[in-house]
Motif scaffolding. Structure first.
Motif, PDB file in Angstrom:
ATOM      1  N   LEU A   1       0.837  -1.203   0.000  1.00 22.80           N
ATOM      2  CA  LEU A   1       0.000   0.000   0.000  1.00 22.80           C
ATOM      3  C   LEU A   1       0.879   1.264   0.000  1.00 22.80           C
ATOM      4  O   LEU A   1       0.603   2.238  -0.698  1.00 22.80           O
ATOM      5  CB  LEU A   1      -0.893  -0.010   1.249  1.00 22.80           C
ATOM      6  N   HIS A   2       1.965   1.189   0.768  1.00 23.82           N
ATOM      7  CA  HIS A   2       2.786   2.391   0.949  1.00 23.82           C
ATOM      8  C   HIS A   2       3.868   2.552  -0.120  1.00 23.82           C
ATOM      9  O   HIS A   2       4.254   3.673  -0.441  1.00 23.82           O
ATOM     10  CB  HIS A   2       3.427   2.376   2.339  1.00 23.82           C
TER      11      HIS A   2
ATOM     12  N   LYS B   1       5.908   3.248  -3.282  1.00 25.36           N
ATOM     13  CA  LYS B   1       5.617   4.001  -4.510  1.00 25.36           C
ATOM     14  C   LYS B   1       6.650   3.732  -5.594  1.00 25.36           C
ATOM     15  O   LYS B   1       6.738   4.490  -6.566  1.00 25.36           O
ATOM     16  CB  LYS B   1       5.576   5.489  -4.197  1.00 25.36           C
TER      17      LYS B   1
ATOM     18  N   CYS C   1       9.841   4.190  -5.790  1.00 17.90           N
ATOM     19  CA  CYS C   1      10.767   5.303  -6.081  1.00 17.90           C
ATOM     20  C   CYS C   1      12.182   4.809  -6.317  1.00 17.90           C
ATOM     21  O   CYS C   1      13.030   5.544  -6.817  1.00 17.90           O
ATOM     22  CB  CYS C   1      10.746   6.337  -4.959  1.00 17.90           C
TER      23      CYS C   1
ATOM     24  N   LYS D   1      -1.904   1.209  -5.872  1.00 19.65           N
ATOM     25  CA  LYS D   1      -1.780   2.601  -6.330  1.00 19.65           C
ATOM     26  C   LYS D   1      -1.143   2.681  -7.715  1.00 19.65           C
ATOM     27  O   LYS D   1      -0.947   3.784  -8.248  1.00 19.65           O
ATOM     28  CB  LYS D   1      -0.921   3.399  -5.335  1.00 19.65           C
TER      29      LYS D   1
ATOM     30  N   TYR E   1       2.006   1.317  -8.674  1.00 19.86           N
ATOM     31  CA  TYR E   1       3.464   1.376  -8.751  1.00 19.86           C
ATOM     32  C   TYR E   1       4.034  -0.039  -8.812  1.00 19.86           C
ATOM     33  O   TYR E   1       3.450  -0.986  -8.284  1.00 19.86           O
ATOM     34  CB  TYR E   1       4.045   2.084  -7.526  1.00 19.86           C
TER      35      TYR E   1
ATOM     36  N   ALA F   1      15.203   0.590   4.688  1.00 16.28           N
ATOM     37  CA  ALA F   1      14.157   1.223   5.505  1.00 16.28           C
ATOM     38  C   ALA F   1      14.539   2.642   5.889  1.00 16.28           C
ATOM     39  O   ALA F   1      13.683   3.515   6.015  1.00 16.28           O
ATOM     40  CB  ALA F   1      13.901   0.388   6.753  1.00 16.28           C
TER      41      ALA F   1
ATOM     42  N   CYS G   1      13.767   4.848   2.956  1.00 15.54           N
ATOM     43  CA  CYS G   1      12.404   4.761   2.415  1.00 15.54           C
ATOM     44  C   CYS G   1      11.552   5.953   2.862  1.00 15.54           C
ATOM     45  O   CYS G   1      11.326   6.151   4.049  1.00 15.54           O
ATOM     46  CB  CYS G   1      11.732   3.464   2.857  1.00 15.54           C
ATOM     47  N   PRO G   2      11.064   6.757   1.919  1.00 15.47           N
ATOM     48  CA  PRO G   2      10.250   7.921   2.300  1.00 15.47           C
ATOM     49  C   PRO G   2       8.847   7.546   2.766  1.00 15.47           C
ATOM     50  O   PRO G   2       8.111   8.415   3.234  1.00 15.47           O
ATOM     51  CB  PRO G   2      10.163   8.739   1.003  1.00 15.47           C
ATOM     52  N   ASP G   3       8.469   6.284   2.607  1.00 14.87           N
ATOM     53  CA  ASP G   3       7.084   5.926   2.902  1.00 14.87           C
ATOM     54  C   ASP G   3       6.943   4.924   4.038  1.00 14.87           C
ATOM     55  O   ASP G   3       5.854   4.387   4.236  1.00 14.87           O
ATOM     56  CB  ASP G   3       6.420   5.429   1.615  1.00 14.87           C
ATOM     57  N   ALA G   4       8.021   4.719   4.757  1.00 16.71           N
ATOM     58  CA  ALA G   4       8.005   3.774   5.881  1.00 16.71           C
ATOM     59  C   ALA G   4       7.316   2.483   5.461  1.00 16.71           C
ATOM     60  O   ALA G   4       6.504   1.929   6.193  1.00 16.71           O
ATOM     61  CB  ALA G   4       7.330   4.393   7.110  1.00 16.71           C
TER      62      ALA G   4
ATOM     63  N   ILE H   1       8.859  -0.378   4.523  1.00 15.32           N
ATOM     64  CA  ILE H   1       9.661  -1.603   4.633  1.00 15.32           C
ATOM     65  C   ILE H   1       9.814  -2.030   6.090  1.00 15.32           C
ATOM     66  O   ILE H   1      10.211  -1.233   6.950  1.00 15.32           O
ATOM     67  CB  ILE H   1      11.056  -1.398   3.990  1.00 15.32           C
ATOM     68  N   THR H   2       9.452  -3.255   6.370  1.00 13.39           N
ATOM     69  CA  THR H   2       9.737  -3.860   7.669  1.00 13.39           C
ATOM     70  C   THR H   2      10.934  -4.779   7.472  1.00 13.39           C
ATOM     71  O   THR H   2      10.975  -5.546   6.497  1.00 13.39           O
ATOM     72  CB  THR H   2       8.539  -4.665   8.181  1.00 13.39           C
TER      73      THR H   2
END
Lengths: 255, 80, 374
Positions: free
Chosen positions: B12-13, B15, B17, B39, B41, B58, B61-64, B66-67
């Protein structure tokens, strides 16, 4: 049986909302670092954020704590009002360069002059992102934007403003630093600075600001990785990283 | 034996990039060109052995999204 | 409590303190400065927040922030300062947080002067800031009334999550009058549930004036309008004098209304059947009351310290039932009771149609009066 531990996971201080930021925009990194710091300090439940006008106008949707949304440039004034009537809360603003260094210049400078016990996260990406890439006060000399199509002419439009240097001259400032978000080493340093900026507030040591050099791949019209390279090659020489003012009581603080 | 790790990329998060792909010190990540996220991507993923769970991906990562997990060495209980 | 001799601005400030104001943010401007000065001493004494901001722009945004915590907060300023605050006022309206703003009005436009005026009538009652919202505007005419309405203003602001403007002019701000202050109100311990206080054990509260989807914004507009219609129903306030058998009604607010009351008394002594209607809530405007009056009297005289602003609201209500005449002084000039008495006499004997020329006719009379050195 193989045991494993979680090395990194999404911080609790972020909501599960997908951000509207463009792919690779380091606003997201800055958000994440603030959230990680609030988690680590255990202050999420007493924190009140103040969102700006600009790309981060919807910051309040992404942070999992109380938030208000300011008028353009007025976040430091709004934060002042909140902090003065509720000193028990942690109050921070999150502002871009148009918001903080152009329309909100008076508010940020005077919040520092009063030594307001607030924390300011300042995103410097040298451009107006939300309105589609116009020249900001932080735009580099010669940099092309939609309102400086031939490149910023410093003779006519002035030179890039250096907020960290400027605010560091103010007695009320307790912690003023510039960091960058262009690679892992610098991101780690940025996080430590954000932690110290919140520690400044928790210790009542005055106004704290972390200026973060940030990317805007969309309006710079380059890829996310190229944007990070642009920070390193073009922004760092104009905006040197460093500690511009550190309150003596913070000097020995290890975070 | 080298430390072994793995990542989960939130579909979901993410993108797409590619900042994690560029930053990965083991060079074991790439975008999944076979799939699209909800979305739209191409999400990042592990594509080779060698993840150490260093969490550099992580960190950038601008979208947090990755765990990161890392294997922990099993302590063997010393017997008397 | 007994009556004391109190100075307007200081009495208003103390009234606000006793009403439980916990934050005052302002910027010095004549003729409201004593308000700020008084607060600078009193608020810290009580452990409450006071900031002299770098500008009115900053001051109103401090008020905005502090209001978001659910505490009673306010500012006081004068006309040019209120113009600067208009941005923040609109945001406060859009965010639906309670705020009390005192405007000690002065002559304008522009820098104008520091003399008493009512030239901000439109700015205050019609909004001032951008967008679709309706502020409550109260116009007291004496130090005592101002004390009473400042206390009420906080209650109304909270009840309707609305802006309440108190508009006075330099006369009332600067005058000394015997008045009685209310007892000190206890500060409530609990914040309202919508306030930002830290999301401890609850979902985060978000206070914003952005509704990016027009459909959502319209929902807010509908809510604001419904709330306003409630306010119009419940919060109309006014004072009447000698209107029962009146054939001429004088309508004026604030200082102009107070000066007119002297003139009305004098005219009564001369046998002129005249009464006074003094709106206290300029917004909501006392429409029904003025409509009723217009059905009973022969003629109406509106008296203001501006170019005829409330006049337009009066005319809209009267709808041509009876002639509406106007007398005003502008630029910071306060009319004398004699001037208004002259006007009452003239209006009483006038049978001519005004034909929407009340401003032109008034200007001719005013210029003649000025030329006559009166």
């Amino acid at each position: 049986m193989v045991m494993e531990k979680v090395v990194y996971q999404r911080p609790e201080s972020l909501t599960d909302t997908v951000t509207h930021y463009c792919p690779g925009c380091t606003h997201g990194v800055a958000h994440r670092l603030v959230a990680e710091v609030l988690d680590e300090m255990g202050i999420r439940e007493k924190t009140i954020g103040v969102a700006p006008v600009g790309c981060s106008v919807f910051a309040y949707n992404y942070f999992n704590h109380d938030y208000v949304e300011a008028a353009h440039g007025r976040a430091p004034a709004m934060a002042t009002g909140i902090k003065r009537v509720r000193p028990q809360n942690t109050v921070y603003t999150y502002q871009g360069d148009g918001d903080l260094a152009s329309i909100g210049m008076a508010e940020i400078v005077h919040a520092a002059i009063r030594g307001e016990n607030i924390t300011v996260i300042f995103i410097n990406n040298a451009i107006y992102g939300m309105t589609g890439g116009q020249m900001a006060p932080t735009t580099l000399a010669g940099m092309k934007t939609t309102s400086s199509p031939l490149g910023r002419d410093v003779e006519l439009t002035g030179y890039p403003v250096k907020m960290a240097e400027m605010l560091s001259t103010i007695d009320g400032a307790g912690y003023i630093v510039r960091r960058s978000l262009h690679n892992p080493v610098n991101i780690r340093k940025a996080k430590k600075a954000i932690r110290k900026a919140f520690e400044t507030q928790e210790r009542g040591l005055g106004f704290a600001m972390v200026e973060l050099l940030s990317s805007c791949p969309t309006n710079w019209k380059i890829t996310p990785q190229e944007a990070l390279d642009f920070i390193e090659n073009s922004m760092l020489p104009v905006y040197p990283l460093g500690d511009y003012k550190v309150h003596p009581e913070l000097a020995g603080l290890r975070v | 034996m080298p430390i072994r790790g793995r990542i989960e990329v939130n579909q979901l998060h993410c993108k797409g990039c590619e900042l994690c792909v560029m930053a990965c010190p083991q060079d074991v990540m790439a975008l999944d060109m076979e799939h699209l996220t909800p979305k739209g991507y191409h999400p990042a993923q592990l594509v080779a052995e060698g993840c150490t769970g260093c969490a550099i991906c992580a960190i950038v990562c601008p979208d947090a999204a990755i765990t990161v997990y890392r294997e922990t060495p099993q302590k063997t209980r010393a017997t008397a | 409590m007994t009556k004391q001799l109190l100075k307007g601005n200081e009495a208003f400030a103390e009234a606000a303190i006793r009403a439980g104001v916990e934050g005052f943010f302002g910027y010095p401007i004549t003729p409201s400065t004593e308000f700020l000065e008084y607060m600078s001493r009193r608020m810290p004494e009580l452990g409450r927040a006071f900031v002299q901001a770098e500008s009115e722009v900053a001051a109103i945004n401090m008020v905005y922030g502090a209001a978001c915590t659910g505490k009673r907060v306010m500012t006081a300023s004068s006309s040019p300062g209120i113009s600067l605050m208009s941005e923040g006022i609109s945001y406060i309206a859009g965010t639906e947080v309670p705020v009390v703003i005192v405007n000690v009005m002065r002559g304008g436009p522009g820098l104008g002067n520091i003399a008493p005026s009512q030239g901000d009538y439109f700015q205050m009652t019609k909004g001032g800031g951008h967008g679709d919202y309706f502020p409550i505007v109260l116009a007291p005419a004496s130090v005592q009334e101002a004390i009473d309405y400042i206390t009420l203003a906080f209650d109304l602001a909270e009840k309707y999550r609305s802006i309440v403007h108190i508009v006075v002019d330099g006369n009332i701000g600067q005058m000394m009058e015997p008045a009685e202050l209310p007892p000190m109100r206890k500060i409530p311990k609990e914040a309202p549930e919508w306030a930002v206080t830290g999301a401890k054990g609850r979902e985060p509260n978000i206070l914003t004036s952005i509704y990016i989807d027009p459909v959502d914004e319209e929902v807010v507009n509908i809510r604001l309008l419904k709330r306003w219609l409630e306010i119009e129903k419940n919060e109309v306030r006014y004072k009447e004098y000698a209107l029962d058998d009146a054939e001429i009604a004088v309508i004026g607010f604030g200082t102009a209304g107070r000066v007119a009351s002297s003139a009305v008394r004098a005219a009564r002594e001369e046998g002129i059947k005249v009464g006074l209607f003094r709106p206290i809530s300029l917004s909501p405007f006392p429409k029904k009351q003025i409509e009723e009056i217009s059905k009973r009297v022969r003629r109406i005289l509106v008296v203001e310290m501006n170019s005829g602003m409330m006049l337009e609201d009066v005319k809209r209500v009267v709808q041509g039932r009876v002639p509406v005449e106007f007398y005003g002084r502008m630029g910071g000039v306060t009319p004398f009771p004699d001037e208004i008495l002259d006007e009452i006499r003239r209006v009483d004997s006038n049978t001519a149609d005004v034909a929407d020329l009340e401003r032109e006719q008034w200007l001719d009379r005013l210029e003649a009066r000025i030329a006559g050195g009166k």
